[in-house]
Design an enzyme around this catalytic site. Sequence first.
Site, PDB file in Angstrom:
ATOM      1  N   GLU A  32       3.417  -5.268   6.298  1.00 54.79           N
ATOM      2  CA  GLU A  32       4.622  -4.903   6.694  1.00 54.79           C
ATOM      3  C   GLU A  32       4.661  -4.651   8.567  1.00 54.79           C
ATOM      4  O   GLU A  32       5.485  -5.283   9.173  1.00 54.79           O
ATOM      5  CB  GLU A  32       5.405  -3.911   6.194  1.00 54.79           C
TER       6      GLU A  32
ATOM      7  N   GLU B 168       3.403  -4.026  -4.064  1.00 56.20           N
ATOM      8  CA  GLU B 168       4.406  -2.754  -4.445  1.00 56.20           C
ATOM      9  C   GLU B 168       4.947  -3.019  -5.803  1.00 56.20           C
ATOM     10  O   GLU B 168       5.037  -1.783  -6.553  1.00 56.20           O
ATOM     11  CB  GLU B 168       5.389  -2.599  -3.399  1.00 56.20           C
TER      12      GLU B 168
END
Length: 712
Positions: free
Chosen positions: A145, A166
């Site tokens: 990210e 995740e």
Amino acid sequence: MNDVSTRYTTETIPAGASDEVVTEAKYRLVDLPAGAGRAALITLDNGHDHTKPNTFGLAGLRSLSAALDQAEAAAAAGEIVAVAVTGKPFIFAVGADLTGVPFVTERAQALAVAQAGHAAFSAVMDLPVPTFAFVNWAAMGGGVELSLACDYRTISSGVPAIALPECFLGLVPGWGGCYLLPRLIGPANAVTVIIDNALSQNRMLKGPQAVQLGIGDAMFEPADFLAESIRWAASVISGATTVQRTDHTVDEAAWEAAMKAATTIANAKTAGTAPAPYRAIALMAAARTSDRATAFAAEDDALADLIMGDELRAGLYSFNLIQKRAKRPAGAPDKALARPVTKVGIVGAGLMASQLALLFAEKLGVPVVMTDLDQARIDKGVGYVHGDIAGRVAKGRLSQDRANFLTGLVTGSTSKEGFADAEFVIEAVFEELAVKQQVFAEVEAVVSPTCVLATNTSSLSITAMASGLQHPERVVGFHFFNPVAVMPLLEIIPGERTDDATLATAFAVGKGLRKTTIRVKDAPSFITNRLLGRFMGEFSRIIDEGTPLAVADQAVAGLAPMPPFVLVGLVGPAIALHNSQTLVRAFGDRFYASPTLERMVAAGKPGFFTLVDGKPVADPEVLAMAVVPEHPIVLTVPQARARILSALADEVGRMLQDQVAQAPQDIDLAMITGAGFSFWNGGLVPLLDREGVSEQVVGHRFLPAGVASVPA
């Protein structure tokens, strides 16, 4: 200016988060080639070697924030024309430091964690000069990210792992991933990374795959990666290189189709039992039309909710089992007692034996000799090993020199005399006690008194196998899972007379093979196969009593990596039947050997399903063999689920009482690494505790309150 260092204090972030290994953002200026100007290069480095990867805790985010403030000031003063972020050798960054999550007891704390990451990464996006991520090695979660927050990305061709894992843990990519990735590479590709890969046992992308998907703009070789990345960045700054971007937000139909496909994947993998993938899908769906502030706020809310959920706690419990408990096996003897192993013998040359030979040669780097009844079998087994090695060379995955070395290590003979100087001999022959006893008697006549005799039995008694030997103390169970090269678990089973030196040697060899080793009591089918036997048996019993297969499949969705009858096809009906029959003989009718499975094996059927146009379809011949109950008992999905989970809770309770496993954690470690049970469930035990099944069946939780769950 970026205010993450002042907005999020120790009053809002839980105290446990301060225990992180701090990743510092080291700031320096570099001169770009060809007179392109100067750039700020921020290197993420936690001060440890690559075995402790860079992560982002509160202190790490503060350090990154400070470096970005410095870069912003330099850009405003005209001192730099670009900012680049890279990692220390062998690590870019692997995401958020989640060690503080167990200390989070209020949603406000969870929300602060989410907002802290967004604040830091937004500061990257708001810099007034072009930004670059030089992804030099492994990047996961928040590391990916951070790279997405940059304008451009270079990726090393040697990067072994890029992922947004995740949903595998019970979270969403909540520091920009759900918003930025689909807009960068398109919704379908983003679904592959965020949903499909994560829910497929955390599948990773290698560097070239990430570039092919569009995550990276340029790829360079590892040896000169940083220098070439800086050179490429200079060409972008000067205008010599232009990166074209596609506006993926204009194709509404493609976006809707991708989200529909994502939901289908999530349903197949979890059956709605895990909230994280559905939250991620909703965030990606909104990303097409949302502005950044709205999207990031939605990610904050999703993270806050999921951090306060049991699935994440169970996922972190699983992660800690893999990262910590697996490295210090419970019940292992003093490793100083282990004897060196410089040569390995393998009895058998079939598929399992050949896989073992390749594994021992590759991981231990010692000579391996295979034996079997005739030269044709030997040639086939050795040929399998040599062929696999040659195939890797052809694909560029192995150098010719390394291939020559490995090929030379693996030989075969019809005589066991080649075992005379081996310190470790493992048998991989037919799963029948008398056959294995005879094999060990023949091997014992050749080897030294201290040579370890290991058996790859999946269910038989180690004690019984060693009973007729002169030195039963050197026999040990060494149970691998198929495919050997892929499945991490190795169950190590001492017999009643196995000595500590043998057991220590077995654990040392297992570590050398890079397997997750678990000590198991000598009991029928050990841990994994025993629980799978109870699971498959109760599932089959429900089907044979009259519940439709689709209902039963839905009842167990999200528990195991695939439907039970698909698993039967993978392991082989004969092996599944042998395991179930062994357990029925040992424990009686709480286990179940399905007559349908018996008929399948007798008919030589490879599984319940056959492929039609590449899709699994129930084999009509197998359906004709199925048990037809005179008085069908048709269960609903909740009823079927309750019965199966109750059976598993009963078996876990019995196994812990009989000390088959050292602790509940070893049962979960076995089911995760040996059977692929879901991370977000914590394997098995936390799920049984969370749904109240443990207390209903055995009268108590298996784990203390707050372990793998939100503290009460």
